[in-house]
Write a protein that holds these residues in place. Structure first.
Motif, mmCIF file in Angstrom:
data_model
loop_
_atom_site.group_PDB
_atom_site.id
_atom_site.type_symbol
_atom_site.label_atom_id
_atom_site.label_comp_id
_atom_site.label_asym_id
_atom_site.label_seq_id
_atom_site.Cartn_x
_atom_site.Cartn_y
_atom_site.Cartn_z
ATOM 1 N N GLN A 235 20.684 -26.023 -11.611
ATOM 2 C CA GLN A 235 19.665 -26.804 -12.320
ATOM 3 C C GLN A 235 20.109 -27.063 -13.755
ATOM 4 O O GLN A 235 20.796 -26.230 -14.363
ATOM 5 C CB GLN A 235 18.346 -26.034 -12.330
ATOM 6 C CG GLN A 235 17.768 -25.855 -10.933
ATOM 7 C CD GLN A 235 16.389 -25.216 -10.962
ATOM 8 O OE1 GLN A 235 15.933 -24.731 -11.987
ATOM 9 N NE2 GLN A 235 15.728 -25.230 -9.823
ATOM 10 N N LEU A 236 19.666 -28.215 -14.281
ATOM 11 C CA LEU A 236 20.056 -28.596 -15.650
ATOM 12 C C LEU A 236 19.742 -27.527 -16.684
ATOM 13 O O LEU A 236 20.549 -27.237 -17.569
ATOM 14 C CB LEU A 236 19.293 -29.856 -16.067
ATOM 15 C CG LEU A 236 19.865 -31.181 -15.639
ATOM 16 C CD1 LEU A 236 18.934 -32.282 -16.132
ATOM 17 C CD2 LEU A 236 21.246 -31.356 -16.221
ATOM 18 N N GLY A 237 18.553 -26.956 -16.554
ATOM 19 C CA GLY A 237 18.119 -25.917 -17.498
ATOM 20 C C GLY A 237 19.109 -24.761 -17.524
ATOM 21 O O GLY A 237 19.393 -24.191 -18.580
ATOM 22 N N THR A 238 19.653 -24.414 -16.372
ATOM 23 C CA THR A 238 20.624 -23.315 -16.286
ATOM 24 C C THR A 238 21.976 -23.754 -16.851
ATOM 25 O O THR A 238 22.629 -23.006 -17.594
ATOM 26 C CB THR A 238 20.813 -22.903 -14.799
ATOM 27 O OG1 THR A 238 19.542 -22.810 -14.201
ATOM 28 C CG2 THR A 238 21.573 -21.608 -14.676
ATOM 29 N N VAL A 239 22.401 -24.987 -16.516
ATOM 30 C CA VAL A 239 23.707 -25.463 -16.978
ATOM 31 C C VAL A 239 23.732 -25.571 -18.502
ATOM 32 O O VAL A 239 24.696 -25.157 -19.154
ATOM 33 C CB VAL A 239 24.038 -26.856 -16.366
ATOM 34 C CG1 VAL A 239 25.358 -27.382 -16.893
ATOM 35 C CG2 VAL A 239 24.055 -26.792 -14.846
ATOM 36 N N LEU A 240 22.636 -26.108 -19.080
ATOM 37 C CA LEU A 240 22.663 -26.431 -20.513
ATOM 38 C C LEU A 240 21.962 -25.378 -21.373
ATOM 39 O O LEU A 240 22.067 -25.408 -22.599
ATOM 40 C CB LEU A 240 21.994 -27.794 -20.753
ATOM 41 C CG LEU A 240 22.641 -28.965 -20.013
ATOM 42 C CD1 LEU A 240 21.813 -30.225 -20.221
ATOM 43 C CD2 LEU A 240 24.069 -29.204 -20.488
ATOM 44 N N GLY A 241 21.245 -24.495 -20.737
ATOM 45 C CA GLY A 241 20.447 -23.526 -21.509
ATOM 46 C C GLY A 241 19.041 -24.079 -21.660
ATOM 47 O O GLY A 241 18.873 -25.279 -21.888
ATOM 48 N N ARG A 242 18.053 -23.184 -21.532
ATOM 49 C CA ARG A 242 16.640 -23.623 -21.538
ATOM 50 C C ARG A 242 16.223 -24.280 -22.850
ATOM 51 O O ARG A 242 15.290 -25.071 -22.882
ATOM 52 C CB ARG A 242 15.713 -22.428 -21.262
ATOM 53 C CG ARG A 242 15.890 -21.807 -19.902
ATOM 54 C CD ARG A 242 15.120 -22.576 -18.818
ATOM 55 N NE ARG A 242 15.688 -22.271 -17.505
ATOM 56 C CZ ARG A 242 15.583 -23.034 -16.432
ATOM 57 N NH1 ARG A 242 14.939 -24.189 -16.479
ATOM 58 N NH2 ARG A 242 16.129 -22.688 -15.293
ATOM 59 N N VAL A 250 13.495 -36.425 -17.786
ATOM 60 C CA VAL A 250 14.503 -35.609 -17.091
ATOM 61 C C VAL A 250 13.964 -34.189 -16.928
ATOM 62 O O VAL A 250 13.637 -33.514 -17.901
ATOM 63 C CB VAL A 250 15.855 -35.609 -17.853
ATOM 64 C CG1 VAL A 250 16.836 -34.639 -17.211
ATOM 65 C CG2 VAL A 250 16.441 -37.014 -17.908
ATOM 66 N N ASP A 251 13.873 -33.773 -15.687
ATOM 67 C CA ASP A 251 13.289 -32.481 -15.331
ATOM 68 C C ASP A 251 14.355 -31.384 -15.448
ATOM 69 O O ASP A 251 15.440 -31.527 -14.871
ATOM 70 C CB ASP A 251 12.804 -32.619 -13.868
ATOM 71 C CG ASP A 251 12.114 -31.360 -13.371
ATOM 72 O OD1 ASP A 251 12.282 -30.290 -13.989
ATOM 73 O OD2 ASP A 251 11.413 -31.471 -12.343
ATOM 74 N N PRO A 252 14.058 -30.304 -16.190
ATOM 75 C CA PRO A 252 15.060 -29.235 -16.324
ATOM 76 C C PRO A 252 15.418 -28.578 -14.994
ATOM 77 O O PRO A 252 16.447 -27.922 -14.883
ATOM 78 C CB PRO A 252 14.386 -28.221 -17.267
ATOM 79 C CG PRO A 252 12.949 -28.590 -17.296
ATOM 80 C CD PRO A 252 12.831 -30.035 -16.954
ATOM 81 N N ARG A 253 14.583 -28.805 -13.970
ATOM 82 C CA ARG A 253 14.917 -28.211 -12.658
ATOM 83 C C ARG A 253 15.822 -29.126 -11.828
ATOM 84 O O ARG A 253 16.297 -28.755 -10.765
ATOM 85 C CB ARG A 253 13.631 -27.933 -11.870
ATOM 86 C CG ARG A 253 12.860 -26.730 -12.403
ATOM 87 C CD ARG A 253 11.458 -26.722 -11.872
ATOM 88 N NE ARG A 253 10.827 -28.026 -12.161
ATOM 89 C CZ ARG A 253 9.632 -28.414 -11.754
ATOM 90 N NH1 ARG A 253 8.886 -27.624 -11.028
ATOM 91 N NH2 ARG A 253 9.143 -29.607 -12.070
ATOM 92 N N ALA A 254 16.032 -30.360 -12.336
ATOM 93 C CA ALA A 254 16.883 -31.302 -11.581
ATOM 94 C C ALA A 254 18.332 -30.828 -11.610
ATOM 95 O O ALA A 254 18.754 -30.169 -12.560
ATOM 96 C CB ALA A 254 16.781 -32.690 -12.207
#
Ligand code: SAM
Length: 272
Positions: A235-242, A250-254
């Motif tokens: 998920q984006l949130g994990t890749v980029l940091g919350r 853009v959903d951080p879970r995408a």
């Protein structure tokens, strides 16, 4: 008339050569497919054309017959005598560089731009499969003078160039190509169009540079693509940091691979 299969074979035999697999030497001998490449290139006399991997000069001759000012690059010095002979009748309109088209993974051989100058040019080539992706990336990012490319590539590379979000083929090459160019598949070719036959299908793709590319900073986009697609399934949130702010919508879970080209560009701007 382009070189026939028996002409290509006798040119090599006369010089004691055989096709070199490690250099991706699969010579195109299907004249219908050759015509499709030439038609897609929409050449007008006097245009500059870069051909990468000239081989025995079959495509080079056809480009020159249509009035191109050609810079042909071929890494295999064993083919040089054949190419010099084929190109000689065209005088200064045909220039040959015997060497690697890539200086390294991120830069082209500087001799190419010594010959092409800063003028617009088209890339028309039956590309050696090993280098298609780094070559195209480099031309897309660093050489806006390349206005159009008509390239024969492995079908898998064509799938990546034309892929939309969501699938396994969607990634840095396609996003960069589509951000900078209109991308179309012109033809899909079976192995029987080549000698020797490759193990995979091939495809011809045309990239036409957009009048207004979707990003004005392709280096920034390239950096973001490396970061995002290193972990395409996370998920984006994990890749980029919350804490990283995301563009609106853009959903951080995408997962990165589900974002549209426009969303990735917006994200790249934010990441800087
Ligand atoms: N143009 C010919 C044709 O259409 O049949 C030959 C195309 S063949 C697929 C690719 C050619 O690229 C080969 O002649 C090979 O020696 C050359 N080649 C491979 N790697 C290269 C490189 N890094 N730089 C320049 N030429 C290269």
């Amino acid at each position: 008339m382009p070189q026939t299969l028996s002409q290509i074979k006798s040119l090599l035999t006369a010089h004691g050569l055989r096709p070199k697999h490690r250099l991706g030497q699969n010579f195109l001998h299907d004249h219908n497919q050759m015509s499709k490449i030439l038609a897609a290139a929409e050449l007008t006399p006097g245009e500059r054309v870069l051909e990468v991997g000239a081989g025995t000069g079959a495509l080079s001759e056809q480009l020159l017959d249509r009035g191109a000012e050609l810079v042909a690059v071929e890494i295999d010095a064993d083919l040089e005598p054949i190419l010099r002979h084929v190109l000689a009748p065209y005088g200064n309109r045909a220039q040959l560089i015997v060497g690697d088209v890539l200086a390294n993974k991120h830069a082209l051989n500087p001799q190419i731009f010594e010959r092409l100058g800063d003028q617009p040019f088209k890339l028309v080539a039956n590309l050696p499969y090993q280098i298609a992706s780094p070559l195209l990336m480099n031309l897309l990012i660093d050489h806006p003078q390349m206005t159009l490319a008509v390239v024969m590539v492995q079908r898998e590379v064509a799938d990546r160039l034309t892929a939309g979000p969501g699938g396994k083929d969607y990634g840095p090459l396609g996003v960069m190509a589509q951000a900078m160019c209109h991308v179309e598949r012109i033809a899909t070719l079976p192995p029987s169009c080549f000698w020797p036959r490759p193990q995979v299908n091939s495809a011809v793709v045309r990239l036409r540079r957009r009048d207004e590319p979707l990003t004005d900073d392709p280096h920034q986009l390239a950096r973001a693509l490396r970061r995002l697609f290193a972990h395409r399934r996370k998920q984006l949130g994990t890749v980029l940091g919350r804490q990283t702010p995301l563009p609106e919508g853009v959903d951080p879970r995408a997962r990165p691979e589900t974002l549209s080209v426009e969303q990735i560009i917006a994200l790249a701007r934010q990441l800087g």
